[in-house]
Enzyme design. Structure first.
Site, mmCIF file in Angstrom:
data_model
loop_
_atom_site.group_PDB
_atom_site.id
_atom_site.type_symbol
_atom_site.label_atom_id
_atom_site.label_comp_id
_atom_site.label_asym_id
_atom_site.label_seq_id
_atom_site.Cartn_x
_atom_site.Cartn_y
_atom_site.Cartn_z
ATOM 1 N N ARG A 177 10.271 47.104 46.504
ATOM 2 C CA ARG A 177 10.582 47.540 47.874
ATOM 3 C C ARG A 177 12.051 47.347 48.227
ATOM 4 N NH1 ARG A 177 6.785 48.897 46.401
ATOM 5 N NH2 ARG A 177 4.680 48.781 47.189
ATOM 6 N N SER A 251 2.813 48.630 56.437
ATOM 7 C CA SER A 251 2.764 47.189 56.140
ATOM 8 C C SER A 251 3.982 46.518 56.758
ATOM 9 C CB SER A 251 2.803 46.950 54.634
ATOM 10 O OG SER A 251 1.710 47.596 54.042
ATOM 11 N N GLU A 355 9.007 43.871 56.019
ATOM 12 C CA GLU A 355 9.324 45.018 55.157
ATOM 13 C C GLU A 355 10.130 46.105 55.901
ATOM 14 O OE1 GLU A 355 6.360 46.309 52.122
ATOM 15 O OE2 GLU A 355 6.642 48.254 53.061
HETATM 16 C C1 LIG Z 1 1.104 54.102 58.066
HETATM 17 C C2 LIG Z 1 2.255 53.801 57.145
HETATM 18 C C3 LIG Z 1 2.008 53.529 55.805
HETATM 19 C C4 LIG Z 1 3.067 53.252 54.936
HETATM 20 N N1 LIG Z 1 2.770 52.998 53.638
HETATM 21 C C5 LIG Z 1 3.762 52.717 52.776
HETATM 22 C C6 LIG Z 1 3.473 52.444 51.409
HETATM 23 O O1 LIG Z 1 2.324 52.498 50.977
HETATM 24 N N2 LIG Z 1 4.506 52.128 50.578
HETATM 25 C C7 LIG Z 1 5.790 52.108 51.027
HETATM 26 O O2 LIG Z 1 6.687 51.817 50.214
HETATM 27 N N3 LIG Z 1 6.104 52.372 52.314
HETATM 28 C C8 LIG Z 1 5.133 52.673 53.197
HETATM 29 N N4 LIG Z 1 5.428 52.925 54.494
HETATM 30 C C9 LIG Z 1 6.825 52.865 54.953
HETATM 31 C C10 LIG Z 1 7.542 54.236 55.009
HETATM 32 O O3 LIG Z 1 6.616 55.261 54.980
HETATM 33 C C11 LIG Z 1 8.513 54.420 53.847
HETATM 34 O O4 LIG Z 1 9.444 53.375 53.776
HETATM 35 C C12 LIG Z 1 9.274 55.765 53.938
HETATM 36 O O5 LIG Z 1 9.949 56.005 52.739
HETATM 37 C C13 LIG Z 1 10.282 55.805 55.081
HETATM 38 O O6 LIG Z 1 10.782 57.126 55.157
HETATM 39 P P1 LIG Z 1 11.454 57.639 56.481
HETATM 40 O O7 LIG Z 1 11.937 59.004 56.239
HETATM 41 O O8 LIG Z 1 10.559 57.449 57.646
HETATM 42 O O9 LIG Z 1 12.700 56.637 56.570
HETATM 43 P P2 LIG Z 1 13.228 55.934 57.879
HETATM 44 O O10 LIG Z 1 12.195 54.981 58.372
HETATM 45 O O11 LIG Z 1 13.733 56.955 58.823
HETATM 46 O O12 LIG Z 1 14.441 55.097 57.284
HETATM 47 C C14 LIG Z 1 14.216 53.962 56.490
HETATM 48 C C15 LIG Z 1 15.568 53.494 55.924
HETATM 49 O O13 LIG Z 1 16.077 54.480 55.052
HETATM 50 C C16 LIG Z 1 17.342 54.969 55.521
HETATM 51 N N5 LIG Z 1 17.338 56.424 55.283
HETATM 52 C C17 LIG Z 1 16.350 57.288 55.567
HETATM 53 N N6 LIG Z 1 16.684 58.520 55.167
HETATM 54 C C18 LIG Z 1 17.925 58.424 54.629
HETATM 55 C C19 LIG Z 1 18.830 59.353 54.025
HETATM 56 N N7 LIG Z 1 18.525 60.651 53.879
HETATM 57 N N8 LIG Z 1 20.031 58.884 53.582
HETATM 58 C C20 LIG Z 1 20.355 57.578 53.688
HETATM 59 N N9 LIG Z 1 19.543 56.649 54.231
HETATM 60 C C21 LIG Z 1 18.340 57.074 54.700
HETATM 61 C C22 LIG Z 1 17.394 54.605 57.004
HETATM 62 O O14 LIG Z 1 18.729 54.432 57.446
HETATM 63 C C23 LIG Z 1 16.647 53.289 56.988
HETATM 64 O O15 LIG Z 1 17.514 52.273 56.535
HETATM 65 C C24 LIG Z 1 4.400 53.232 55.405
HETATM 66 C C25 LIG Z 1 4.646 53.523 56.759
HETATM 67 C C26 LIG Z 1 3.594 53.817 57.617
HETATM 68 C C27 LIG Z 1 3.892 54.137 59.062
#
Ligand SMILES: Cc1cc2nc3c(=O)[nH]c(=O)nc-3n(C[C@H](O)[C@H](O)[C@H](O)COP(=O)(O)OP(=O)(O)OC[C@H]3O[C@@H](n4cnc5c(N)ncnc54)[C@H](O)[C@@H]3O)c2cc1C
Length: 364
Positions: A177, A251, A355
């Site tokens: 992670r 999580s 996380e």
């Molecule tokens: C119900 C639920 C279940 C989940 N299950 C999992 C799981 O099983 N495993 C897991 O690993 N995660 C899980 N997550 C967490 C999440 O889905 C992941 O971390 C996902 O990759 C976040 O993507 P996002 O586009 O929403 O990023 P954001 O939340 O918008 O950003 C997260 C981070 O990444 C950076 N970022 C995002 N996009 C970019 C970009 N294009 N360039 C540079 N930096 C960027 C942001 O600045 C921030 O620091 C879950 C979340 C939820 C709500």
């Protein structure tokens, strides 16, 4: 470029002013961003960076905020919401397939298209919310698999050099992670696309009992990527809340990695504690164990636990997911988190690590 009442317009972009960040986190909390703009094409990244530099403003690029908790004080800079689309299969033979996807694509729709090719690699990561660009930041993972296993490289705008760069897997410092994008180089790279490598292969044994149970129940002995995707989607839907309906960021705590001694101590107290030995993961130190943080919380009564004072709760089917029922602020969420962390420390002598990222961090 000209200023308007609601923000600014440049050649290609609309920059909004004073935007509530609660709409850009699936936890739906947090203060305001001074400025916010959607990025639909690569060229807009350069434009946005120039605009912010002129005003000496910090920048954060985000996807859909499914892994972000915004601080109540908000962000005094420019938020860039990545909406760069694209999906291309650029090399395919009997054994291999390479795909490139735009950072603003919905992660699961890319997984769906990848699985449809019949090749293996992304099926265990089905239905993880968020964008393609968010995935490498914390090296997303589920059911014993993670992005790093299929990741080839990414393209990003480098804020230090002011140009597009290509970063291969070996330079991403992926771990459990985590990656350099969340640690040493946080905020430096604005990710525009990812390249992934899928292969034709026999599925390895599954290590998660929900998956094993699903495959047994459905009498599947040699699961295809499609079978695994179906199983993962069904299990996730039954255990996790849909962030479009229930405010949460998945999580809230990472599964702790413990030494063999600590593991023995824990299972003596709690013989049914779910855990996985280091051999199940390429990035765990030998002899260590990954312990299910959700099970720890369940043991001490935090499953489906509702706190009226903070308006926060833990999810009915997975204690690890904190849910915003009627919290007024991120301060409420952090107060609820503290109740849980303190109790785990007291009972298990372990410190749970958050996380999802609490943004903005001080250095941005
Ligand atoms: C119900 C639920 C279940 C989940 N299950 C999992 C799981 O099983 N495993 C897991 O690993 N995660 C899980 N997550 C967490 C999440 O889905 C992941 O971390 C996902 O990759 C976040 O993507 P996002 O586009 O929403 O990023 P954001 O939340 O918008 O950003 C997260 C981070 O990444 C950076 N970022 C995002 N996009 C970019 C970009 N294009 N360039 C540079 N930096 C960027 C942001 O600045 C921030 O620091 C879950 C979340 C939820 C709500």
């Amino acid at each position: 470029m000209h200023a308007s009442r609601s923000g600014y317009t440049t050649n290609n972009m609309n920059i909004l002013e004073n935007v509530p960040l609660s709409g850009y986190s699936t936890m739906r909390l947090g203060g305001n961003a001074a400025y916010l703009s959607e990025i639909n094409q690569k060229i807009e990244v350069t434009e946005a960076v120039a605009w912010a530099k002129e005003r000496n403003l910090p920048i954060i690029m985000i996807g859909v905020g499914s892994n972000i908790v915004w601080k109540d004080e908000g962000f005094p800079g420019l938020i860039l919401v990545n909406k760069i689309m694209g999906f291309e299969v650029f090399s395919e033979d009997e054994e291999n397939i390479y795909i490139t996807a735009g950072a603003g694509e919905n992660w699961d729709s890319v997984v769906e298209r990848a699985v449809a090719t019949g090749k293996s690699g992304l099926e265990y990561l089905s239905l993880i919310p968020g964008t393609v660009g968010g995935a490498p930041v914390q090296n997303i993972g589920a059911y014993g698999h993670e992005l790093a296993e299929t990741f080839v490289s990414l393209e990003a705008y480098d804020m230090q050099t002011g140009g597009l760069v290509n970063i291969p897997a070996i330079e991403c410092e992926f771990g459990y992670r985590t990656s350099r994008f969340k640690t040493t180089d946080r905020g430096r790279f604005l990710i525009t696309s990812l390249t992934l490598h899928l292969i034709k292969q026999i599925q390895e044994p599954v290590y998660y009992h929900w998956l094993e149970d699903y495959l047994k129940t459905h009498q599947i002995t040699h699961p295809s990527p499609t079978d695994i995707r179906r199983a993962v989607i069904e299990i996730r839907r039954s255990r996790l809340p849909d962030p479009t309906l229930v405010a949460n960021v998945g999580s809230f705590f990472a599964n702790p990695i413990v030494s063999s001694d600590k593991y023995q101590e824990l299972v003596e107290q709690h013989p049914r504690l779910a855990s996985w030995p280091s051999r199940c993961f390429w990035d765990l130190p030998d002899g260590s164990y990954k312990v299910a943080a959700g099970a720890l919380l369940e043991y001490i009564g935090f499953k489906d636990f509702h706190d009226e004072t903070t308006g926060m709760a833990t999810w009915q089917n997975q204690a690890l997911v904190l849910v915003n029922e009627h919290a007024n602020s991120t301060a409420d969420l952090l107060a609820f988190k503290k109740i849980i962390v303190d109790k785990v420390k007291q009972i298990f002598d372990m410190t749970l690590e958050q996380e999802p990222e609490l943004l903005p961090i001080a250095s941005l």
